[in-house]
Design an enzyme around this catalytic site. Structure first.
Site, short mmCIF file in Angstrom:
data_model
loop_
_atom_site.label_atom_id
_atom_site.label_comp_id
_atom_site.label_asym_id
_atom_site.label_seq_id
_atom_site.Cartn_x
_atom_site.Cartn_y
_atom_site.Cartn_z
N GLU A 173 -4.19 3.13 13.05
CA GLU A 173 -4.28 1.66 13.01
C GLU A 173 -4.83 1.09 14.32
O GLU A 173 -4.20 0.26 14.97
CB GLU A 173 -2.90 1.09 12.68
CG GLU A 173 -2.44 1.52 11.28
CD GLU A 173 -1.05 1.04 10.91
OE1 GLU A 173 -0.39 0.40 11.76
OE2 GLU A 173 -0.63 1.30 9.78
N ASN A 195 1.63 0.68 18.70
CA ASN A 195 1.93 0.88 17.28
C ASN A 195 3.38 1.36 17.19
O ASN A 195 3.92 1.89 18.15
CB ASN A 195 0.97 1.94 16.70
CG ASN A 195 1.09 2.00 15.20
OD1 ASN A 195 1.98 2.65 14.65
ND2 ASN A 195 0.22 1.30 14.50
N HIS A 415 7.98 -1.19 -4.37
CA HIS A 415 7.75 -0.85 -2.97
C HIS A 415 8.82 0.12 -2.48
O HIS A 415 10.00 -0.10 -2.67
CB HIS A 415 7.78 -2.11 -2.10
CG HIS A 415 7.51 -1.82 -0.65
ND1 HIS A 415 8.36 -2.20 0.37
CD2 HIS A 415 6.47 -1.16 -0.06
CE1 HIS A 415 7.84 -1.80 1.53
NE2 HIS A 415 6.72 -1.18 1.30
N HIS A 416 8.35 1.21 -1.90
CA HIS A 416 9.23 2.23 -1.30
C HIS A 416 8.91 2.38 0.18
O HIS A 416 8.05 3.18 0.54
CB HIS A 416 9.02 3.59 -1.96
CG HIS A 416 9.56 3.72 -3.34
ND1 HIS A 416 9.28 4.80 -4.15
CD2 HIS A 416 10.39 2.93 -4.06
CE1 HIS A 416 9.90 4.65 -5.30
NE2 HIS A 416 10.57 3.53 -5.29
N GLU A 417 9.56 1.64 1.02
CA GLU A 417 9.42 1.93 2.45
C GLU A 417 10.35 3.10 2.74
O GLU A 417 11.52 3.09 2.38
CB GLU A 417 9.82 0.71 3.30
CG GLU A 417 9.81 0.98 4.81
CD GLU A 417 8.47 1.55 5.30
OE1 GLU A 417 7.42 0.97 4.98
OE2 GLU A 417 8.48 2.58 6.01
N HIS A 485 1.02 3.91 2.35
CA HIS A 485 0.66 3.32 3.64
C HIS A 485 1.22 4.17 4.78
O HIS A 485 2.28 4.78 4.63
CB HIS A 485 1.20 1.89 3.73
CG HIS A 485 0.34 0.91 2.99
ND1 HIS A 485 -0.07 -0.28 3.52
CD2 HIS A 485 -0.22 0.98 1.75
CE1 HIS A 485 -0.84 -0.92 2.65
NE2 HIS A 485 -0.93 -0.19 1.56
N GLU A 486 0.52 4.16 5.89
CA GLU A 486 0.87 4.94 7.08
C GLU A 486 0.86 6.45 6.81
O GLU A 486 1.28 7.24 7.66
CB GLU A 486 2.23 4.53 7.67
CG GLU A 486 2.29 3.12 8.21
CD GLU A 486 2.78 2.13 7.16
OE1 GLU A 486 3.41 2.55 6.19
OE2 GLU A 486 2.50 0.92 7.33
N GLU A 504 -3.47 3.29 3.03
CA GLU A 504 -3.77 2.37 4.13
C GLU A 504 -4.53 3.21 5.15
O GLU A 504 -5.74 3.30 5.10
CB GLU A 504 -2.49 1.79 4.71
CG GLU A 504 -2.76 0.74 5.78
CD GLU A 504 -1.48 0.26 6.42
OE1 GLU A 504 -1.36 -0.94 6.63
OE2 GLU A 504 -0.60 1.11 6.76
N GLU A 510 -3.09 -6.64 7.83
CA GLU A 510 -1.85 -7.02 8.52
C GLU A 510 -2.08 -7.28 10.01
O GLU A 510 -1.43 -8.11 10.60
CB GLU A 510 -0.76 -5.96 8.32
CG GLU A 510 -1.12 -4.60 8.88
CD GLU A 510 -0.04 -3.54 8.64
OE1 GLU A 510 0.98 -3.86 8.01
OE2 GLU A 510 -0.24 -2.40 9.10
#
Lengths: 705, 705
Positions: A173, A195, A415-417, A485-486, A504, A510
C-alpha cells in the site's frame, strides 16, 4: 564434507563443462530467448525484443539450506524439448471473452554433478513476453529441501526508469515512485510511508509487479505467475550493475520456501513491448496459470455494489458498537450491557437505507463492514480470538436484513476482517462460510490488517500464501466468491480459481481518506498491480473534501469526478464498488448515471492509448450487448486525448454520453466540475477531449436502433 | 516518560507505603500462609507447614512488555476477603470416587499507583498445600497486555534434594535426576539427552511438576494447575540463594503470554507434607480446576487396550508402507504403485490378530499406529501437509477392520500423529473427528513429534497450549476421548474436560526401547508428572531383551515382569495399555492374568508407603466391586516391603494372588523371574514381600463369598 571443500571440488570437476546455448523465439519472432550453461555449469538466460536486448545474460538457480550442494552450478543439459502451444480459452469473467494462449516452449533438463539431481527449467515465449519456471521432478536424490535463496536474476541493460514501490514483506500500500534505477536507494526512506503492518528488507528492495521504461522506448514488466505454495518474490537491485536479484519473502526463521519434489516454482515473467498499451493488453500472466479447477462456475458473477464502508474509512461512523470496552471476550462480553457509541455504521436502519439505494439504482450488492462483534479491540493487540464471524452486533438484525435485501432483489456481501489472526480465521472458516450460505451471502470481502498471527510470519511468506489459497479453495467448495484485502498481490490465480474475484494488494481509494494518493496513481496501477488480477479499488468518490463527512478528516481525494467515473473502465475488476455515500451521489445523479450504466464484464477491450504515470484510455464492449464504455484517466499534466472510435461496428449508429472534466476543473480546488455531453457517433467518429491533472473522462456509447 | 524516571517517581511516591501482612491457615491449621506488601509496595508471600518454613518470603508480580509500568511494585491493598469452601465432587474417573475440595481462601485486591490498575491475588490454602493465582478484573486502565516475565518466586529454605528434569520448551522426556539444588548446574549438560524436538533455556532451568525433599523431612511439590490460555511455567533456580523464579515459555518473539482483562493466570501450586504418601494422595491440582464443562459424560469410559505400537517402537515393524518414497504428496502419491516394504505393522491381517487377542483376553480396545498415508516422510522435513487423517494405506482395510472389531466386541483406537504440523491438524480436525465417529472410533491417541509448525513456536508456548485445549474441546463436541502425546504436561484440566483421559508428557515406556530408563524411574513419576493427571505410560513389557524382537535393537527394558505388573496400580491412568506383543504374553499367561484382572477405575486408593526414587506401594479398590489391587514398584536397592491389609473390609475373606519378583530376579540379567502365590487374606493380614532393584510386586485381592 564442508560446503567450502565441496565447492572447490565441484569447480575442479566441472570447470571443463562446455558452454551450451539454445534459443527460442516467440510465435511472431519479435522475442528471442537464449538459454545457456556457462563454463561452470551455471544456467543462464538472455532475452531480446525486436533486436533490442531486454534482459542481459542472467543467472538461474538456488541456494539450498543445509544441503551439501546448492542448485547453482555443475549442471549439464541432459535433455531439451521444444514445443509449441496455441489454444483459445474463455475466462469466466474478464476484459475479453476469449483469450489466446500461444507460445513456443523450451524445456531444458539439467543434471547436476556430483549430486545427480535433476532440475528442469521451462521457458515459454509468447508474443508479449517470456515466462519461465523451475521444475523438480520426482527423483532418487531430491525429496524435501528448503530454498535459502533463489538466485534468479533479471539483468537490466541500463539505468531504466522504474515505477516502483518499496519492497516489503507485509504491504503493497505505497504510492508509486517514478525514478531511475540509480535513484531508488536515495528515494527509498521517504517512500516508506507508514502502514499498520510493514517490513522492509533492503534499501534497493522493491516489489513486483514492476514496470520499467527504457530510454530506447521499451516497456518491461517483471512479475510472477501462479504463486502457489511458494514464497512471494521481491526484487533486490544491484544498483551498480542494474541487476535485479530475486528476493523471496522468508519465513519466521529466515528461510523458505519449503519444497518437496515433484514440485514447480511460480513462473517468473517478463512482459515487454515498445507500445505501452500492449502491456495492458497482455494476458500472459493468466495464460501461465492452470485452467479453472472449478467445474461449475455458473455461480461466479461480477457484481457492482455499494456499502457501509467509506463512512468508516473517513471517520464519519465506526465499525465498533461501543466505546466502553478495552477488551472483548467473544462469547463472554455482553454487548447489550454496554453503551452504544451512537455512530456504529452497521445498524439495521442504515443498512436498509443502503439496500433501498442499491435497489433503486440497480446495484447487485451491499457490503456491510462492522456487522459482527469484536471491533472494539480488533487491531493492535496481537489478539488471537478476535472475531467469530457469526455473531452480529445487537443493532444488526441479520435475519431482518437478509429478508429485506432478498425482497429488494439485492445481495448482501459478507465482511470477514481477520486482523491477520489466521489460525483463528481458519478455525472458524467452515462455520463462517456455512453461515454465509445459510443467510444468502455469496461473496466475502476478507481483510488481513495488522501483523500476522502466527507471530513472526509475514503477509507474503509461503505460510501465508498457502493460507490465502486455502481460504479461496475452501470458499469454492461453498460456492463463495472472495475479495481478499491486504492479501498477497495476485499472480493470475483467478484463472484457476475464478471465485477470487478481486484483491486489494495495493494503495486503494481508502488512502484518499488517509492523506491522499498521487493524482496520477491510477495511471500506474494498470501497468503494475493489475497485471496479476483485478483490484477492488473502490472508486466512485464524488465528495473530495472529506471534512464534509467528518470535520476531523483533513484529507482530500486527489481526483476529479470525471476521473472517478473513468476508473470503472480503466481499473478492470468484475467487482466494482460505488464507494461514496448515497447523499453524495444524490447531489450528482447525472454523473452517477455513468456508474449505473457502466458494464462489468467485457466482450473485448481496446487499449486506445497509454503511458504509465501519464494517461490511460481504454474502450470496452460489454458482454452480451453492443454497448461500449470508454475511460480515460490522466496524470500530472492537463492533456488533450485524441481518440478514434473505429472499434465500433461499421455502419451502426450510437449515442455517446461523454462525462468529462469541466473547463475549470481542478483535482484539488474544483474537483466536482464536470460536463456531460450527448452526441451521436459512428465508427468514423474521432473525439478530442481535455482532461485536467488528476482528471479524465468517461463515455458510454449505446447503440441506437 | 521513560521507564527509569517512572520507577524513581514510583519509588519516591510509595516509599512510605506501610508494610501490610495478612495470614490464612489451612482447615487443619497445618499450613500457614502469609501475604504481605513490602515497603515498595511489592506483593510477597511466605508459607510454612507445621511450623517449618516451606517457602521463604517470595515476591509476586509481572514485568509487562512495552508498558509504562510493570506490575511489580507500587501496590496498596484496597480490599481483602476471607472465605472458606468445602465441597465433595465425583470425578468421571479417577483414583477415588469422591474428592473433597476443602480450603480457606484469601483474596487480596491490589491497586497500583500511579497506573490505577487493579491486580488481585487469590490464595487457597488446603490441608495438602497452597494454590495461588493472579486475577485481572475488567477495569478502565488495563485491557490487553503482554507479560514479559512472571516475577513469581518460590524461595527455598535450604539446599534441598530435588527430583528434576532439565527445563525445556519442547520436551519432558528426560530421565529424572536426584540431586541437591546446588548440584543442578553441574549436572545439567549431561542430563539433556537427545530428543526429536528440544529447546533448553538455562543451566539452572528445570521443569514442573518438581519434587523436593528437605533435610528436615518435608516433601514439597511445585507445579501449576489449570494451565489455560497461558504459557507453561518452568522454574529457573538462583542457586546462590536457592530461589526458584517462574520462567514462562516464550512465543517465537520471546514474549507472552498475551493477556486480556478480565483474566486469570493458572494456579501456582505448592503441595507439602512430612509424609511422602500425602503427596501422592493430594487432589489439590484437580481441586484448583473448574468442574466438568461436559454435561453428559456417559461416553467417557476407562479403557484397557493393546495395539500395533511396540513392534514399531522396537524397530520390528514399520509405520511406513513403502521405502520407495522420498516425499509424499497426499492425494497425489499413488501408494498402489509403490513397492510395499514388507514390514508395515498396520496391515489388515495383523490388526485382526490383535483384535482376536484383545477379544480373547477381555481388552476394551486396539490402537493401530501407521494406518494412514504419509509415514514415509512424516518427520524431519518441517512438512506442512503431512497427514490427512482419513486415508488408510492400501493394506489397511478400514471398513473390514471396523466390522471385524465390532463383531468381536472390541473398540478401535484411532491414531493421529500431527508431526507437530498443527495448522494442518487443525485444518483437518473436524473432518478427522467425524471420520472417527463414522467408523466407530471413540478415542484418539494424538502425537506431536518434532518441531512445531508454525515454525519457531514451541510445544509449551501459549500458542500451543491453546492448540491442545482446542483439540480436546473440539473432541468433546464429537464425544471423543483424547490421549495426547508430546503435548504439554497436564495440570488437572481433566477435571474440566474429563475426555482428556491421558497424556504422555514424560519419559514413557518407549524409552526402554531407545536406550532404557533408570530402574527407579517409575518411583519418581507419580510424585512429579502424575500430579497433573494420568499418563499413558504403556506398561506391560514382558520381553526385556529387545534384540529378540529386532536384532538391531540393543536396548534393554530396565524392569522386572513383576515391576511391569505393579505399574497398572502405581501409575494411575484410566487408559492402560498392555504394550508388549501377544507372543510375549502367550509365553507368560499366568503373569498376564494380572493385567487382565486389574481394575481401571477406582472407588478408593490407599497409599501404603512411598519414598521418591525408592519405592511406592499403593492399594486400590475397584469401582463397583469389592476387589482390591496392590502395586509396589521398587527403586535402586533390593527391599522388603511390609504392608498391612487393614484397609480391607473387616470380617470379609479374600483370595490374594501375589505376583512378585523371583528370588533370583534381576532387572538386567534375569527380569523374567517371578513367582505367583495365592493365599487367603483378611483385614488383619500383614505381608512382607521382597522386591529387587527395578522390581516390585502386584497383588489382586478378590473377595471370597
Amino acid at each position: 564434507m564442508t560446503k567450502q571443500i565441496l565447492s572447490i571440488l565441484t569447480l575442479s570437476l566441472f570447470i571443463s563443462i562446455q558452454a551450451i546455448a539454445q534459443q527460442i523465439v516467440s510465435p511472431d519472432k519479435s522475442i528471442q530467448l537464449n538459454f545457456s550453461l556457462n563454463a561452470e555449469g551455471v544456467p543462464t538466460y538472455q532475452m531480446s525484443f525486436k533486436d533490442k536486448e531486454v534482459i542481459k545474460t542472467s543467472r538461474l538457480g538456488f541456494q539450498i539450506k543445509e544441503d551439501e550442494q546448492d542448485l547453482k552450478n555443475g549442471f549439464t543439459v541432459v535433455n531439451s524439448e521444444n514445443s509449441t502451444f496455441d489454444e483459445t480459452w474463455k475466462p469466466v469473467w474478464g476484459e475479453e471473452s476469449e483469450i489466446r494462449n500461444h507460445y513456443n516452449e523450451l524445456l531444458v533438463s539439467l543434471k547436476q554433478e556430483p549430486s545427480q539431481r535433476i532440475m528442469n527449467i521451462r521457458f515459454r515465449v509468447f508474443n508479449d513476453g517470456v515466462g519461465f519456471r523451475y521444475e523438480f521432478p520426482e527423483q532418487a536424490n531430491l525429496g524435501h529441501f528448503v530454498i535459502e535463496k533463489e538466485l534468479t536474476q533479471f539483468a537490466m541493460t541500463n539505468d531504466h526508469t522504474a515505477f516502483w514501490i518499496p519492497g516489503d514483506y507485509d504491504t503493497q500500500e505505497y504510492d508509486y515512485i517514478e525514478s531511475r534505477l540509480s535513484e531508488i536507494r536515495d528515494l527509498m526512506t521517504n517512500s516508506i510511508t507508514s502502514n499498520l503492518s510493514q517490513t522492509s528488507f533492503s534499501p534497493t528492495g522493491i516489489q513486483t509487479s514492476l514496470l520499467l521504461k527504457t530510454d530506447d522506448g521499451l516497456y518491461i514488466n517483471l512479475h510472477e505467475a501462479a504463486l502457489i505454495d511458494y514464497s512471494t518474490m521481491h526484487l533486490e537491485l544491484d544498483d551498480k550493475d542494474f541487476v535485479f536479484n530475486a528476493w523471496l519473502t522468508p519465513d519466521v526463521q529466515g528461510s523458505g520456501p519449503y519444497m518437496m519434489a515433484p514440485a514447480t516454482t511460480p513462473w517468473r515473467t517478463i512482459i515487454v513491448s515498445d507500445d505501452a498499451t500492449d502491456i495492458l493488453a497482455s494476458r500472459m500472466t493468466y495464460n501461465l496459470n492452470e485452467p479453472s479447477k472449478i467445474e461449475d462456475t455458473s455461480w461466479i458473477k461480477p457484481m457492482k455494489y455499494v456499502g457501509v464502508w467509506w463512512e468508516m474509512i473517513t471517520g464519519k461512523s465506526s465499525w465498533a458498537y461501543t466505546d466502553d470496552l478495552k477488551a472483548v471476550k467473544l462469547g463472554v462480553t455482553d454487548y447489550t450491557k454496554t453503551k452504544p457509541n451512537g455512530k456504529h455504521g452497521a445498524n439495521t436502519k442504515h443498512v436498509k437505507e443502503l439496500i433501498d439505494f442499491a435497489s433503486e439504482h440497480g446495484f447487485d450488492g451491499v457490503l456491510v463492514e462492522g456487522w459482527n462483534e469484536g471491533w472494539e479491540d480488533w487491531f493492535g493487540h496481537s489478539k488471537d480470538y478476535v472475531f467469530d464471524y457469526v455473531t452480529p452486533y445487537p443493532d444488526f438484525d441479520l435475519e431482518g436484513i437478509e429478508t429485506y435485501a432478498k425482497n429488494k432483489g439485492v445481495e448482501m456481501i459478507m465482511h470477514h476482517e481477520t486482523s491477520s489472526s489466521v489460525r483463528n480465521y481458519e478455525r472458524h472458516l467452515d462455520q463462517a462460510y456455512q453461515f454465509m450460505k445459510d443467510h444468502g451471502y455469496n461473496a466475502v470481502k476478507s481483510g488481513y490488517v495488522g501483523d500476522i498471527l502466527p507471530r513472526g510470519e509475514n503477509h507474503y511468506s509461503q505460510w501465508m500464501v498457502n493460507h490465502y489459497q486455502y481460504a479461496v479453495e475452501k470458499a469454492a467448495e461453498y460456492k463463495i466468491m472472495v475479495n481478499a484485502h491486504e492479501a498477497v498481490r495476485p499472480t493470475g490465480i483467478a484463472r484457476t480459481y475464478p471465485n477470487l474475484i478481486a484483491n486489494e494488494s495495493a494503495r486503494g481509494t481508502e488512502y484518499q481518506a488517509f492523506s491522499g494518493s498521487k493524482p496520477n496513481h491510477v495511471t500506474v496501477l494498470p501497468f503494475t498491480r493489475l497485471i496479476g488480477g483485478p483490484m477492488d479499488y473502490t472508486p466512485g468518490i464524488f465528495e473530495m473534501d472529506l471534512s464534509k463527512l467528518n470535520p476531523d478528516n483533513k484529507s482530500h481525494v486527489n481526483s476529479t469526478i470525471a476521473n472517478q467515473l473513468a476508473l470503472y473502465v480503466t481499473m478492470y475488476s468484475p467487482l466494482q464498488m460505488a464507494a461514496d455515500l448515497p447523499e453524495n451521489y444524490n447531489r450528482f445523479l447525472d454523473a452517477f448515471q455513468f456508474i449505473k450504466d457502466v458494464g462489468l464484464d467485457w466482450e473485448k477491450s481496446v487499449y486506445l492509448e497509454a503511458e504509465p504515470g501519464s494517461y490511460i484510455t481504454i474502450a470496452r464492449k460489454e458482454k452480451g450487448t453492443n454497448d461500449w464504455f470508454i475511460g480515460n484517466v490522466n496524470g500530472k499534466k492537463d492533456r488533450v486525448s485524441e481518440i478514434s472510435l473505429d472499434f465500433l461496428d461499421k455502419g451502426k449508429k450510437y449515442l455517446a454520453t461523454i462525462y468529462s472534466d469541466g473547463e475549470d476543473a481542478n483535482y484539488r480546488t474544483n474537483p466536482q466540475s464536470y460536463t456531460i455531453k450527448k452526441m451521436n457517433v459512428t465508427s468514423k467518429s474521432k473525439l478530442s477531449l481535455k482532461s485536467v491533472e488528476g482528471g479524465g473522462y468517461a463515455i458510454s456509447i449505446i447503440e441506437v436502433r
